[in-house]
Design a protein around this motif. Sequence first.
Motif, PDB file in Angstrom:
ATOM      1  N   ASP A 108       0.834  -1.211   0.000  1.00 52.16           N
ATOM      2  CA  ASP A 108       0.000   0.000   0.000  1.00 52.16           C
ATOM      3  C   ASP A 108       0.866   1.257   0.000  1.00 52.16           C
ATOM      4  N   LEU A 109       1.910   1.271   0.820  1.00 48.76           N
ATOM      5  CA  LEU A 109       2.799   2.430   0.881  1.00 48.76           C
ATOM      6  C   LEU A 109       3.464   2.687  -0.463  1.00 48.76           C
ATOM      7  N   THR A 110       3.910   1.614  -1.104  1.00 52.06           N
ATOM      8  CA  THR A 110       4.598   1.766  -2.389  1.00 52.06           C
ATOM      9  C   THR A 110       3.685   2.353  -3.439  1.00 52.06           C
ATOM     10  N   ALA A 111       2.466   1.828  -3.536  1.00 55.34           N
ATOM     11  CA  ALA A 111       1.517   2.349  -4.524  1.00 55.34           C
ATOM     12  C   ALA A 111       1.187   3.813  -4.242  1.00 55.34           C
ATOM     13  N   SER A 112       1.020   4.139  -2.969  1.00 53.55           N
ATOM     14  CA  SER A 112       0.701   5.516  -2.590  1.00 53.55           C
ATOM     15  C   SER A 112       1.870   6.453  -2.876  1.00 53.55           C
ATOM     16  N   LEU A 113       3.092   5.999  -2.568  1.00 58.19           N
ATOM     17  CA  LEU A 113       4.273   6.821  -2.825  1.00 58.19           C
ATOM     18  C   LEU A 113       4.465   7.047  -4.316  1.00 58.19           C
ATOM     19  N   ALA A 114       4.248   6.011  -5.128  1.00 58.31           N
ATOM     20  CA  ALA A 114       4.388   6.162  -6.577  1.00 58.31           C
ATOM     21  C   ALA A 114       3.416   7.212  -7.105  1.00 58.31           C
ATOM     22  N   GLU A 115       2.192   7.194  -6.601  1.00 60.55           N
ATOM     23  CA  GLU A 115       1.192   8.173  -7.044  1.00 60.55           C
ATOM     24  C   GLU A 115       1.551   9.572  -6.550  1.00 60.55           C
ATOM     25  N   GLY A 116       1.981   9.671  -5.302  1.00 62.99           N
ATOM     26  CA  GLY A 116       2.352  10.968  -4.749  1.00 62.99           C
ATOM     27  C   GLY A 116       3.583  11.545  -5.407  1.00 62.99           C
ATOM     28  N   ALA A 117       4.567  10.696  -5.706  1.00 62.93           N
ATOM     29  CA  ALA A 117       5.779  11.169  -6.375  1.00 62.93           C
ATOM     30  C   ALA A 117       5.457  11.700  -7.764  1.00 62.93           C
ATOM     31  N   ALA A 118       4.557  11.019  -8.461  1.00 62.16           N
ATOM     32  CA  ALA A 118       4.162  11.477  -9.795  1.00 62.16           C
ATOM     33  C   ALA A 118       3.506  12.850  -9.726  1.00 62.16           C
ATOM     34  N   ALA A 119       2.653  13.052  -8.727  1.00 59.03           N
ATOM     35  CA  ALA A 119       2.003  14.356  -8.566  1.00 59.03           C
ATOM     36  C   ALA A 119       3.016  15.439  -8.223  1.00 59.03           C
ATOM     37  N   ASN A 120       4.001  15.099  -7.406  1.00 54.76           N
ATOM     38  CA  ASN A 120       5.043  16.061  -7.038  1.00 54.76           C
ATOM     39  C   ASN A 120       5.878  16.458  -8.251  1.00 54.76           C
ATOM     40  N   VAL A 121       6.239  15.483  -9.067  1.00 50.96           N
ATOM     41  CA  VAL A 121       6.993  15.762 -10.292  1.00 50.96           C
ATOM     42  C   VAL A 121       6.196  16.682 -11.206  1.00 50.96           C
ATOM     43  N   ALA A 122       4.908  16.399 -11.356  1.00 53.22           N
ATOM     44  CA  ALA A 122       4.065  17.229 -12.218  1.00 53.22           C
ATOM     45  C   ALA A 122       3.976  18.661 -11.700  1.00 53.22           C
ATOM     46  N   GLU A 123       3.899  18.818 -10.379  1.00 48.98           N
ATOM     47  CA  GLU A 123       3.833  20.151  -9.788  1.00 48.98           C
ATOM     48  C   GLU A 123       5.123  20.928 -10.041  1.00 48.98           C
ATOM     49  N   ILE A 124       6.263  20.261  -9.873  1.00 44.56           N
ATOM     50  CA  ILE A 124       7.546  20.933 -10.098  1.00 44.56           C
ATOM     51  C   ILE A 124       7.725  21.267 -11.576  1.00 44.56           C
ATOM     52  N   ALA A 125       7.253  20.398 -12.450  1.00 46.78           N
ATOM     53  CA  ALA A 125       7.340  20.670 -13.886  1.00 46.78           C
ATOM     54  C   ALA A 125       6.538  21.915 -14.256  1.00 46.78           C
ATOM     55  N   LYS A 126       5.428  22.160 -13.573  1.00 43.36           N
ATOM     56  CA  LYS A 126       4.648  23.375 -13.831  1.00 43.36           C
ATOM     57  C   LYS A 126       5.367  24.617 -13.309  1.00 43.36           C
ATOM     58  N   ARG A 127       6.033  24.479 -12.183  1.00 51.81           N
ATOM     59  CA  ARG A 127       6.693  25.624 -11.564  1.00 51.81           C
ATOM     60  C   ARG A 127       8.002  26.000 -12.252  1.00 51.81           C
ATOM     61  N   VAL A 128       8.728  24.999 -12.752  1.00 54.22           N
ATOM     62  CA  VAL A 128       9.986  25.241 -13.468  1.00 54.22           C
ATOM     63  C   VAL A 128       9.884  24.540 -14.817  1.00 54.22           C
ATOM     64  N   PRO A 129       9.141  25.109 -15.750  1.00 52.89           N
ATOM     65  CA  PRO A 129       8.807  24.402 -16.995  1.00 52.89           C
ATOM     66  C   PRO A 129       9.999  24.091 -17.882  1.00 52.89           C
TER      67      PRO A 129
END
Length: 347
Positions: free
Chosen positions: A122-143
């Motif tokens: 459960d932790l791994t699946a949740s971390l994978a989803e959260g990491a993807a969202a974090n990457v997407a957020e940073i990509a928006k901030r530093v395009p």
Amino acid sequence: MPGTNPAEAMRVVAGELPDFPHLPELPDRGPGSDLTGRAASLLVEIPVEVTPRGWRLAERPGRDLIRARSMLSSDLDVLEEVLDGYRGSLKIQLCGPWTLAATLELPRTLNVAIADPGAVADLTASLAEGAAANVAEIAKRVPGARIVVQLDEPALAAVAGGEVPTASGFSRIAPVEAETLRERLAQVIAGTGKYTVIHSCSAAVPFGIIRAAGAHAVSFDLSQLRRGEEDGVAEAAEAGLGLLTGVVPAVPAPDTGTAGTTGQQAPTGTVAPGDGSAEARQAAERVIRLWQRLGLPLATCPEQAVITPACGLVGASPSQARAALTRCREAGSMLAELIEETGEEPR
């Protein structure tokens, strides 16, 4: 990084590492800025809380989780401001799934999550989803950034070797099979969708598992490398993985006439203080000697090697941390020239 001022830390990183900056972590700020807390703040639908022993899984979100998320958000605001208009590689780092599972307590047993395979899944699946969202957020901030994700796994070797203690401390949690270790790492790597580095500064880095999981690079402390483990480094290099090689000490050793020694104060691999350029040259030469011992073509060294601090800089003073980053940049710029000086023909 040391200190509690994210804006100052980000400016130091951007100034000293203009070609490869990273988002610093400042654990001196307290819970939520530490390795476990920052990654736990990204978990999707898995709340956490702080206890006197550290972080544990919780029944519902509370103020600890809110605080951790707020600090990460403010750090991203600073990142966006300092790197406005930046184009190039940008590294972010998160706690990997196995270290997260080895440092998050279960709600009732007080054992860490790796004692429960279902909790790990459960932790791994949740971390994978959260990491993807974090990457997407940073990509928006530093395009303009090419994002590199580093998964910090200081506990990976202990999990693989059955060295993580139970809650009582009188026994150890059973070792996790290599295939399971690989599968969970691969799940988070795939979730990021980016060039991914696995960092382990332990004395026994499982290079084979990291490579099999699909990592693009491995980060390790050269002074911690055990005899016989260089074969794993060679196989990783021959497979095309990048090698983030920790050779620059975070804290200079006392000037005791032992310049050039390594491994005396693990994990820093310290050397006596002196002229900065000389220290940078020494760091670059250590990486070149590693390439030579491995029998790798020296022409590939500047392409595959990144010179880094031996491990984290949180134990250094702000001036020492800045100096270590400067040495890394200077040493990296010297690699090609020093290789040319060896006179060895590219193979």
